[in-house]
Design a protein around this motif. Structure first.
Motif, PDB file in Angstrom:
ATOM      1  N   ARG A 166       0.862  -1.188   0.000  1.00  0.00           N
ATOM      2  CA  ARG A 166       0.000   0.000   0.000  1.00  0.00           C
ATOM      3  C   ARG A 166       0.894   1.233   0.000  1.00  0.00           C
ATOM      4  O   ARG A 166       1.880   1.310   0.738  1.00  0.00           O
ATOM      5  CB  ARG A 166      -0.875  -0.034   1.250  1.00  0.00           C
ATOM      6  CG  ARG A 166      -1.859   1.126   1.330  1.00  0.00           C
ATOM      7  CD  ARG A 166      -2.714   0.946   2.575  1.00  0.00           C
ATOM      8  NE  ARG A 166      -3.464   2.147   2.871  1.00  0.00           N
ATOM      9  CZ  ARG A 166      -4.703   2.379   2.464  1.00  0.00           C
ATOM     10  NH1 ARG A 166      -5.319   1.489   1.737  1.00  0.00           N
ATOM     11  NH2 ARG A 166      -5.319   3.500   2.786  1.00  0.00           N
TER      12      ARG A 166
ATOM     13  N   SER B  87     -10.608   5.350   0.912  1.00  0.00           N
ATOM     14  CA  SER B  87      -9.888   4.117   0.566  1.00  0.00           C
ATOM     15  C   SER B  87      -9.946   3.846  -0.936  1.00  0.00           C
ATOM     16  O   SER B  87      -8.965   3.365  -1.519  1.00  0.00           O
ATOM     17  CB  SER B  87     -10.455   2.930   1.345  1.00  0.00           C
ATOM     18  OG  SER B  87     -10.180   3.085   2.725  1.00  0.00           O
TER      19      SER B  87
ATOM     20  N   SER C  50     -14.890   6.869   5.009  1.00  0.00           N
ATOM     21  CA  SER C  50     -13.562   6.254   4.909  1.00  0.00           C
ATOM     22  C   SER C  50     -13.508   5.315   3.707  1.00  0.00           C
ATOM     23  O   SER C  50     -12.447   5.145   3.103  1.00  0.00           O
ATOM     24  CB  SER C  50     -13.211   5.517   6.197  1.00  0.00           C
ATOM     25  OG  SER C  50     -14.176   4.529   6.498  1.00  0.00           O
TER      26      SER C  50
ATOM     27  N   GLN D 204      -8.122   8.535   9.586  1.00  0.00           N
ATOM     28  CA  GLN D 204      -7.475   7.465  10.360  1.00  0.00           C
ATOM     29  C   GLN D 204      -7.978   6.095   9.930  1.00  0.00           C
ATOM     30  O   GLN D 204      -7.194   5.158   9.766  1.00  0.00           O
ATOM     31  CB  GLN D 204      -7.710   7.674  11.862  1.00  0.00           C
ATOM     32  CG  GLN D 204      -6.948   8.838  12.431  1.00  0.00           C
ATOM     33  CD  GLN D 204      -7.330   9.153  13.867  1.00  0.00           C
ATOM     34  OE1 GLN D 204      -8.414   8.823  14.336  1.00  0.00           O
ATOM     35  NE2 GLN D 204      -6.435   9.834  14.569  1.00  0.00           N
ATOM     36  N   GLU D 205      -9.297   5.971   9.743  1.00  0.00           N
ATOM     37  CA  GLU D 205      -9.880   4.691   9.324  1.00  0.00           C
ATOM     38  C   GLU D 205      -9.370   4.264   7.954  1.00  0.00           C
ATOM     39  O   GLU D 205      -9.374   3.081   7.632  1.00  0.00           O
ATOM     40  CB  GLU D 205     -11.408   4.784   9.303  1.00  0.00           C
ATOM     41  CG  GLU D 205     -12.026   4.859  10.675  1.00  0.00           C
ATOM     42  CD  GLU D 205     -13.524   5.096  10.644  1.00  0.00           C
ATOM     43  OE1 GLU D 205     -14.100   5.287   9.542  1.00  0.00           O
ATOM     44  OE2 GLU D 205     -14.132   5.101  11.731  1.00  0.00           O
ATOM     45  N   SER D 206      -8.928   5.228   7.163  1.00  0.00           N
ATOM     46  CA  SER D 206      -8.405   4.938   5.818  1.00  0.00           C
ATOM     47  C   SER D 206      -6.899   4.695   5.845  1.00  0.00           C
ATOM     48  O   SER D 206      -6.274   4.592   4.790  1.00  0.00           O
ATOM     49  CB  SER D 206      -8.737   6.100   4.875  1.00  0.00           C
ATOM     50  OG  SER D 206     -10.129   6.328   4.868  1.00  0.00           O
ATOM     51  N   ASN D 207      -6.325   4.629   7.047  1.00  0.00           N
ATOM     52  CA  ASN D 207      -4.890   4.362   7.230  1.00  0.00           C
ATOM     53  C   ASN D 207      -3.995   5.413   6.590  1.00  0.00           C
ATOM     54  O   ASN D 207      -2.912   5.091   6.086  1.00  0.00           O
ATOM     55  CB  ASN D 207      -4.529   2.959   6.735  1.00  0.00           C
ATOM     56  CG  ASN D 207      -5.250   1.892   7.516  1.00  0.00           C
ATOM     57  OD1 ASN D 207      -5.261   1.921   8.738  1.00  0.00           O
ATOM     58  ND2 ASN D 207      -5.876   0.961   6.820  1.00  0.00           N
ATOM     59  N   LEU D 208      -4.443   6.654   6.595  1.00  0.00           N
ATOM     60  CA  LEU D 208      -3.620   7.754   6.114  1.00  0.00           C
ATOM     61  C   LEU D 208      -2.746   8.221   7.269  1.00  0.00           C
ATOM     62  O   LEU D 208      -3.226   8.362   8.392  1.00  0.00           O
ATOM     63  CB  LEU D 208      -4.499   8.891   5.596  1.00  0.00           C
ATOM     64  CG  LEU D 208      -5.446   8.505   4.461  1.00  0.00           C
ATOM     65  CD1 LEU D 208      -6.407   9.641   4.166  1.00  0.00           C
ATOM     66  CD2 LEU D 208      -4.688   8.110   3.224  1.00  0.00           C
ATOM     67  N   GLU D 209      -1.467   8.450   6.978  1.00  0.00           N
ATOM     68  CA  GLU D 209      -0.551   8.838   8.047  1.00  0.00           C
ATOM     69  C   GLU D 209       0.680   9.503   7.478  1.00  0.00           C
ATOM     70  O   GLU D 209       1.239   8.997   6.498  1.00  0.00           O
ATOM     71  CB  GLU D 209      -0.153   7.598   8.850  1.00  0.00           C
ATOM     72  CG  GLU D 209       0.519   7.918  10.141  1.00  0.00           C
ATOM     73  CD  GLU D 209       0.808   6.664  10.958  1.00  0.00           C
ATOM     74  OE1 GLU D 209       1.907   6.614  11.525  1.00  0.00           O
ATOM     75  OE2 GLU D 209      -0.030   5.762  11.012  1.00  0.00           O
TER      76      GLU D 209
ATOM     77  N   ASN E  17       2.382   4.953   0.755  1.00  0.00           N
ATOM     78  CA  ASN E  17       2.487   5.752   1.972  1.00  0.00           C
ATOM     79  C   ASN E  17       1.835   7.111   1.694  1.00  0.00           C
ATOM     80  O   ASN E  17       2.439   7.971   1.044  1.00  0.00           O
ATOM     81  CB  ASN E  17       3.966   5.894   2.357  1.00  0.00           C
ATOM     82  CG  ASN E  17       4.149   6.608   3.675  1.00  0.00           C
ATOM     83  OD1 ASN E  17       3.199   6.838   4.407  1.00  0.00           O
ATOM     84  ND2 ASN E  17       5.382   6.974   3.962  1.00  0.00           N
TER      85      ASN E  17
END
Length: 193
Positions: free
Chosen positions: A3, A118, A114, A42-47, A5
């Motif tokens: 995935r 995604s 989310s 956050q639920e979409s794993n964005l960081e 970043n």
């Protein structure tokens, strides 16, 4: 395939003058719009997740006190949305310089999920991925990290839509049903019910 970043920049610096109250702090389904935007990211794993604040920053900051969000103040928020994008991107360059992309999103789209974020990430292949609604491309939109210099050149109240409308840009479109519903004027509060 790994995935990518992807970071998120949540634009939440405006004064909501036409609305008459800070839209970031409006309640929708038991949470403020700004807290909801952060949760969805956050639920979409964005960081990392950057929230760019300006007007009413103390109150908006308090609404985010329990989140893992990086909060950035935009002292030039009155210039318009482009200044908030620049501030958010500059902060990302300092804390996460090895990103593949950055998702630019507002905090005032009550139909955003989310799942939609995604889908934007899933469509990413080092190209721009944009939400489409009401016959136009708009935000949330995901930009390759190398395209940030083009975002940094925007000025005034011109957001990412200017780049999304460029016929020379390759853009992947992801439909966003009811994406045009946002909160700008008192009549828009019906969308929160």
């Amino acid at each position: 395939m790994n995935r990518p970043n992807i970071a998120a920049v949540i634009l939440a610096a405006g004064a909501s003058r036409r609305l008459g109250q800070p839209k970031q702090l409006l309640q929708y389904k038991g949470e403020t719009l700004i807290a909801r935007a952060v949760r969805i990211a956050q639920e979409s794993n964005l960081e990392p997740i950057i929230a760019v604040l300006g007007a009413q920053s103390d109150a908006v900051r308090a609404a985010l006190a329990a989140s893992r969000t990086v909060i950035i103040e935009n002292d030039q928020w009155e210039e318009g949305i482009a200044s908030s994008m620049r501030v958010g991107l500059t902060a990302l360059e300092g804390i996460a310089p090895d990103l593949d992309g950055v998702l630019i999103m507002p905090c005032d789209q009550p139909r955003l999920t989310s799942e939609h974020l995604s889908r934007l990430v899933d469509g990413f292949a080092d190209t721009i991925v944009a939400s489409t609604y009401a016959g136009v491309r708009g935000v949330p939109a995901l930009f390759p990290w190398h395209a940030r210099s083009q975002l940094m050149q925007l000025s005034g109240d011109v957001g990412a839509r200017k780049l999304l409308a460029d016929p020379l840009k390759q853009v992947i479109d992801v439909p966003f049903e009811q994406g045009e519903l946002d909160i700008d004027v008192p009549e828009d509060l019906e969308h929160l019910r």
